[in-house]
Scaffold this active site. Structure first.
Site, PDB file in Angstrom:
ATOM      1  N   LYS A 100      -7.962   2.042  -3.331  1.00 56.31           N
ATOM      2  CA  LYS A 100      -7.709   1.632  -1.940  1.00 56.31           C
ATOM      3  C   LYS A 100      -7.782   2.839  -1.009  1.00 56.31           C
ATOM      4  O   LYS A 100      -8.389   2.791   0.066  1.00 56.31           O
ATOM      5  CB  LYS A 100      -6.336   0.963  -1.866  1.00 56.31           C
ATOM      6  N   THR A 106       0.867  -1.185   0.000  1.00 53.64           N
ATOM      7  CA  THR A 106       0.000   0.000   0.000  1.00 53.64           C
ATOM      8  C   THR A 106       0.898   1.227   0.000  1.00 53.64           C
ATOM      9  O   THR A 106       1.603   1.476   0.987  1.00 53.64           O
ATOM     10  CB  THR A 106      -0.898   0.019   1.247  1.00 53.64           C
ATOM     11  N   LYS A 125      -1.520   4.937   8.753  1.00 53.39           N
ATOM     12  CA  LYS A 125      -0.667   4.953   7.548  1.00 53.39           C
ATOM     13  C   LYS A 125      -1.504   5.232   6.294  1.00 53.39           C
ATOM     14  O   LYS A 125      -1.164   6.093   5.483  1.00 53.39           O
ATOM     15  CB  LYS A 125       0.046   3.603   7.395  1.00 53.39           C
TER      16      LYS A 125
HETATM   17  P1  NAD Z   1       5.430  -6.299   7.150  1.00 57.10           P
HETATM   18  O1  NAD Z   1       6.240  -5.190   7.733  1.00 57.10           O
HETATM   19  O2  NAD Z   1       5.051  -7.450   8.020  1.00 57.10           O
HETATM   20  O3  NAD Z   1       6.195  -6.903   5.860  1.00 57.10           O
HETATM   21  C1  NAD Z   1       6.902  -6.137   4.922  1.00 57.10           C
HETATM   22  C2  NAD Z   1       8.213  -6.863   4.675  1.00 57.10           C
HETATM   23  O4  NAD Z   1       8.910  -6.257   3.578  1.00 57.10           O
HETATM   24  C3  NAD Z   1       9.165  -6.829   5.879  1.00 57.10           C
HETATM   25  O5  NAD Z   1       9.447  -8.157   6.317  1.00 57.10           O
HETATM   26  C4  NAD Z   1      10.422  -6.134   5.330  1.00 57.10           C
HETATM   27  O6  NAD Z   1      11.619  -6.647   5.877  1.00 57.10           O
HETATM   28  C5  NAD Z   1      10.295  -6.445   3.850  1.00 57.10           C
HETATM   29  N1  NAD Z   1      11.092  -5.599   2.952  1.00 57.10           N
HETATM   30  C6  NAD Z   1      11.235  -4.248   2.949  1.00 57.10           C
HETATM   31  N2  NAD Z   1      12.059  -3.859   1.960  1.00 57.10           N
HETATM   32  C7  NAD Z   1      12.446  -4.997   1.315  1.00 57.10           C
HETATM   33  C8  NAD Z   1      13.303  -5.274   0.199  1.00 57.10           C
HETATM   34  N3  NAD Z   1      13.913  -4.293  -0.481  1.00 57.10           N
HETATM   35  N4  NAD Z   1      13.453  -6.550  -0.201  1.00 57.10           N
HETATM   36  C9  NAD Z   1      12.849  -7.565   0.474  1.00 57.10           C
HETATM   37  N5  NAD Z   1      12.036  -7.374   1.538  1.00 57.10           N
HETATM   38  C10 NAD Z   1      11.835  -6.105   1.951  1.00 57.10           C
HETATM   39  O7  NAD Z   1       4.143  -5.602   6.520  1.00 57.10           O
HETATM   40  P2  NAD Z   1       2.750  -6.325   6.150  1.00 57.10           P
HETATM   41  O8  NAD Z   1       1.807  -6.247   7.302  1.00 57.10           O
HETATM   42  O9  NAD Z   1       3.038  -7.641   5.521  1.00 57.10           O
HETATM   43  O10 NAD Z   1       2.200  -5.308   5.050  1.00 57.10           O
HETATM   44  C11 NAD Z   1       2.777  -5.239   3.754  1.00 57.10           C
HETATM   45  C12 NAD Z   1       2.020  -4.190   2.944  1.00 57.10           C
HETATM   46  O11 NAD Z   1       0.648  -4.560   2.857  1.00 57.10           O
HETATM   47  C13 NAD Z   1       2.065  -2.791   3.574  1.00 57.10           C
HETATM   48  O12 NAD Z   1       2.217  -1.847   2.544  1.00 57.10           O
HETATM   49  C14 NAD Z   1       0.713  -2.670   4.270  1.00 57.10           C
HETATM   50  O13 NAD Z   1       0.271  -1.322   4.355  1.00 57.10           O
HETATM   51  C15 NAD Z   1      -0.167  -3.496   3.345  1.00 57.10           C
HETATM   52  N6  NAD Z   1      -1.348  -4.100   3.977  1.00 57.10           N
HETATM   53  C16 NAD Z   1      -1.221  -4.726   5.187  1.00 57.10           C
HETATM   54  C17 NAD Z   1      -2.352  -5.288   5.775  1.00 57.10           C
HETATM   55  C18 NAD Z   1      -2.244  -6.000   7.111  1.00 57.10           C
HETATM   56  O14 NAD Z   1      -3.279  -6.301   7.697  1.00 57.10           O
HETATM   57  N7  NAD Z   1      -1.039  -6.284   7.604  1.00 57.10           N
HETATM   58  C19 NAD Z   1      -3.596  -5.218   5.135  1.00 57.10           C
HETATM   59  C20 NAD Z   1      -3.682  -4.614   3.883  1.00 57.10           C
HETATM   60  C21 NAD Z   1      -2.548  -4.047   3.315  1.00 57.10           C
END
Ligand code: NAD
Length: 305
Positions: free
Chosen positions: A175, A100, A250
């Site tokens: 979104k 997102t 966020k």
């Molecule tokens: P998270 O922090 O658990 O996972 C993100 C991962 O990306 C981390 O493990 C981080 O180390 C990794 N990362 C960052 N840069 C990187 C790179 N260059 N190469 C490889 N890995 C890298 O976050 P999440 O909860 O999984 O959310 C991910 C996305 O989805 C976010 O943008 C969030 O806003 C969106 N989202 C989350 C939810 C939710 O409920 N968690 C729901 C809808 C949308």
């Protein structure tokens, strides 16, 4: 399909596992060692770097699931002289970013990918970790028709509702607009319950009326902010998320960015942004966003004192 999946966090790992379970060849990578360990324990092949994952998978599709737009743009183009994912991918690779991020960041990612001879989609999701685990996510997709059609079977392995919203960035636009509605309506429902309490109205009576009248909305009938009327809502489990206040804050930051850059007179959206920013700066970061009702009740008590 041969897929490199980068970003194996709360959402990314279960999504990558669902792709592998559907028969795709998936190679993963995360910069965080704990996420790599979890992926290995889950049986997902991983590579040493993002670029190595793209090469090892001989990827036809590269999916990113990161926290921020900066992370996506840095990974695409590389940082500190290191080559980016766009440099190592075979020409014509389809890049799908499901993080997102801001609409203008998503459009910048599309431009970078196209300039490097690749294809690109923004495909943010809703449905949370449960949706990621159960492959019931909703995908909101921006990009070209032919790229959307190519991605559809892959997205269907991770989600249930796949909507093509238009050209580059319009998945993120959908979104951000949806979540702005959600934030404003959750605050409105919470205010109504606290007002009802002050007027002597029971939670159940207000629910029975509003859920069958023009006040009906998801924030009331699914995410009801008081315990009782909807037994599955987070209010019944001490506001454990659900959708955490930090994530709502966020997303509203991204909404604010879009509101300011377009000049829309979105007063309710901006107010919701401020309310949820304060909520997430305090105890609300890890609570479901319907917990805003407790802030409203506390502030009301302070005002009355
Ligand atoms: P998270 O922090 O658990 O996972 C993100 C991962 O990306 C981390 O493990 C981080 O180390 C990794 N990362 C960052 N840069 C990187 C790179 N260059 N190469 C490889 N890995 C890298 O976050 P999440 O909860 O999984 O959310 C991910 C996305 O989805 C976010 O943008 C969030 O806003 C969106 N989202 C989350 C939810 C939710 O409920 N968690 C729901 C809808 C949308």
């Amino acid at each position: 399909m041969r897929i490199a999946f980068l970003g194996l966090g709360h959402m990314g790992l279960p999504m990558a596992r669902n792709l592998a379970a559907a028969g795709h060849d998936v190679v993963g990578f995360d910069v965080f060692q704990g996420a790599m360990d979890a992926a290995t324990a889950a049986g997902l092949p991983v590579a040493e770097t993002g670029a190595a994952a793209v090469s090892a998978a001989r990827a036809e599709i590269v999916i990113t699931m990161f926290q921020s737009g900066k992370q996506v743009l840095d990974a695409y183009r590389g940082v500190d002289g290191a080559g980016g994912l766009l440099d190592v991918a075979e020409p014509g690779t389809l890049f799908i970013d499901s993080s997102t991020i801001a609409v203008d960041e998503a459009r910048a990612a599309h431009q970078l990918a196209e300039a490097a001879g690749h294809r690109s989609l923004d495909a943010p999701v809703s449905g949370g970790v449960v949706g990621a685990e159960n492959a019931t996510l909703a995908f909101m997709v921006g990009g070209r028709d032919e790229d959307f059609e190519a991605a559809r079977p892959v997205l269907e392995a991770m989600g249930r509702r796949i909507v093509h919203c238009g050209g580059a960035g319009l998945g993120q636009a959908a979104k951000v607009c949806n979540n702005m509605i959600l934030a404003v309506s959750q605050i409105a429902v919470a205010e109504a319950f606290v007002l009802g309490e002050r007027l002597g109205l029971s939670h159940q009576a207000l629910f029975d009326v509003a859920s069958n009248a023009s006040g009906q909305c998801w924030a009331l009938t699914t995410n009801c902010p008081v315990p009782g009327p909807v037994p599955t809502s987070p209010a019944n489990r001490d506001y454990q998320p659900g959708f955490a206040g930090a994530l709502m804050s966020k997303d509203l930051g991204l909404a604010e960015h879009a509101i300011v850059s377009t000049g829309v007179d979105a007063q309710m959206g901006m107010l919701a942004r401020r309310i949820y920013q304060e909520f997430a700066d305090g105890a609300g970061a890890g609570q479901d966003f319907s917990g805003i009702i407790n802030t409203i009740r506390d502030e009301s008590a302070r005002g009355a004192a």
